[in-house]
Design a protein around this motif. Structure first.
Motif, PDB file in Angstrom:
ATOM      1  N   LYS A   7       0.842  -1.200   0.000  1.00 32.99           N
ATOM      2  CA  LYS A   7       0.000   0.000   0.000  1.00 32.99           C
ATOM      3  C   LYS A   7       0.873   1.244   0.000  1.00 32.99           C
ATOM      4  CE  LYS A   7      -3.885  -2.185   2.202  1.00 32.99           C
ATOM      5  NZ  LYS A   7      -4.917  -2.120   3.205  1.00 32.99           N
ATOM      6  N   PHE A   8       0.386   2.255  -0.728  1.00 35.72           N
ATOM      7  CA  PHE A   8       1.114   3.510  -0.867  1.00 35.72           C
ATOM      8  C   PHE A   8       0.161   4.687  -0.707  1.00 35.72           C
ATOM      9  CE2 PHE A   8       3.217   0.219  -3.342  1.00 35.72           C
ATOM     10  CZ  PHE A   8       4.488   0.262  -2.797  1.00 35.72           C
ATOM     11  N   LYS A   9       0.722   5.877  -0.601  1.00 40.59           N
ATOM     12  CA  LYS A   9      -0.084   7.079  -0.379  1.00 40.59           C
ATOM     13  C   LYS A   9      -0.793   7.571  -1.634  1.00 40.59           C
ATOM     14  CE  LYS A   9       2.831   8.729   3.356  1.00 40.59           C
ATOM     15  NZ  LYS A   9       3.816   9.726   3.769  1.00 40.59           N
ATOM     16  N   ASN A  10      -0.249   7.213  -2.811  1.00 35.76           N
ATOM     17  CA  ASN A  10      -0.824   7.735  -4.048  1.00 35.76           C
ATOM     18  C   ASN A  10      -0.350   6.913  -5.246  1.00 35.76           C
ATOM     19  OD1 ASN A  10       1.824   8.780  -4.767  1.00 35.76           O
ATOM     20  ND2 ASN A  10       1.417  10.436  -3.324  1.00 35.76           N
ATOM     21  N   PHE A  11      -0.773   7.306  -6.418  1.00 38.81           N
ATOM     22  CA  PHE A  11      -0.429   6.588  -7.642  1.00 38.81           C
ATOM     23  C   PHE A  11       1.068   6.666  -7.932  1.00 38.81           C
ATOM     24  CE2 PHE A  11       0.175   6.168 -12.211  1.00 38.81           C
ATOM     25  CZ  PHE A  11      -0.522   4.996 -12.470  1.00 38.81           C
ATOM     26  N   LYS A  12       1.656   7.829  -7.751  1.00 40.50           N
ATOM     27  CA  LYS A  12       3.073   8.025  -8.075  1.00 40.50           C
ATOM     28  C   LYS A  12       3.962   7.105  -7.247  1.00 40.50           C
ATOM     29  CE  LYS A  12       6.358  10.261 -10.228  1.00 40.50           C
ATOM     30  NZ  LYS A  12       6.610  10.000 -11.630  1.00 40.50           N
ATOM     31  N   TYR A  40      -1.714   1.251  -4.498  1.00 39.41           N
ATOM     32  CA  TYR A  40      -1.404  -0.159  -4.229  1.00 39.41           C
ATOM     33  C   TYR A  40      -0.569  -0.769  -5.361  1.00 39.41           C
ATOM     34  CZ  TYR A  40      -4.455  -1.991  -7.846  1.00 39.41           C
ATOM     35  OH  TYR A  40      -5.000  -2.300  -9.063  1.00 39.41           O
ATOM     36  N   ALA A  41       0.108  -1.836  -5.001  1.00 35.29           N
ATOM     37  CA  ALA A  41       0.763  -2.695  -5.981  1.00 35.29           C
ATOM     38  C   ALA A  41       0.684  -4.112  -5.432  1.00 35.29           C
ATOM     39  CB  ALA A  41       2.215  -2.295  -6.191  1.00 35.29           C
ATOM     40  N   GLN A  42       0.551  -5.064  -6.324  1.00 36.29           N
ATOM     41  CA  GLN A  42       0.535  -6.465  -5.920  1.00 36.29           C
ATOM     42  C   GLN A  42       1.537  -7.221  -6.782  1.00 36.29           C
ATOM     43  OE1 GLN A  42      -3.203  -8.577  -5.088  1.00 36.29           O
ATOM     44  NE2 GLN A  42      -2.493 -10.117  -6.528  1.00 36.29           N
ATOM     45  N   ILE A  43       2.348  -8.029  -6.119  1.00 38.94           N
ATOM     46  CA  ILE A  43       3.358  -8.827  -6.798  1.00 38.94           C
ATOM     47  C   ILE A  43       2.988 -10.296  -6.636  1.00 38.94           C
ATOM     48  CG2 ILE A  43       5.818  -9.425  -6.900  1.00 38.94           C
ATOM     49  CD1 ILE A  43       5.444  -6.492  -7.489  1.00 38.94           C
ATOM     50  N   LYS A  44       3.015 -11.031  -7.739  1.00 35.42           N
ATOM     51  CA  LYS A  44       2.742 -12.470  -7.721  1.00 35.42           C
ATOM     52  C   LYS A  44       3.946 -13.167  -8.353  1.00 35.42           C
ATOM     53  CE  LYS A  44      -0.533 -15.818  -9.646  1.00 35.42           C
ATOM     54  NZ  LYS A  44      -1.717 -15.925 -10.532  1.00 35.42           N
ATOM     55  N   ILE A  45       4.597 -14.008  -7.553  1.00 35.41           N
ATOM     56  CA  ILE A  45       5.836 -14.645  -7.992  1.00 35.41           C
ATOM     57  C   ILE A  45       5.668 -16.162  -7.987  1.00 35.41           C
ATOM     58  CG2 ILE A  45       8.286 -14.978  -7.486  1.00 35.41           C
ATOM     59  CD1 ILE A  45       8.202 -12.284  -5.973  1.00 35.41           C
TER      60      ILE A  45
END
Length: 70
Positions: A7-12, A40-45
């Protein structure tokens, strides 16, 4: 699969994280599925060749985790 949502504060911030994760993945020659959007970003490895997890998956995950922990 190893899946983690960040989770992040914004798109950038999300975009910056994804760019850094992509750089790491390219250096490792191990390419996760990456999903991101505003805050947000989600990583699937996983390793496609064996349809499961390999040691390199955990190494990549640890390096990506380090981006947000530094």
């Amino acid at each position: 699969y190893l899946i983690k949502k960040f989770k992040f504060k914004n798109f950038k911030e999300s975009q910056n994280f994804v760019n850094q994760a992509g750089d790491i993945a390219e250096k490792e020659n191990h390419h996760p599925d990456i999903f991101f959007g505003w805050g947000y970003a989600q990583i699937k490895i996983f390793t496609h060749a064996i349809n499961g997890l390999a040691e390199s998956d955990f190494v990549l995950a640890a390096k990506i985790d380090k981006i947000v922990n530094d």
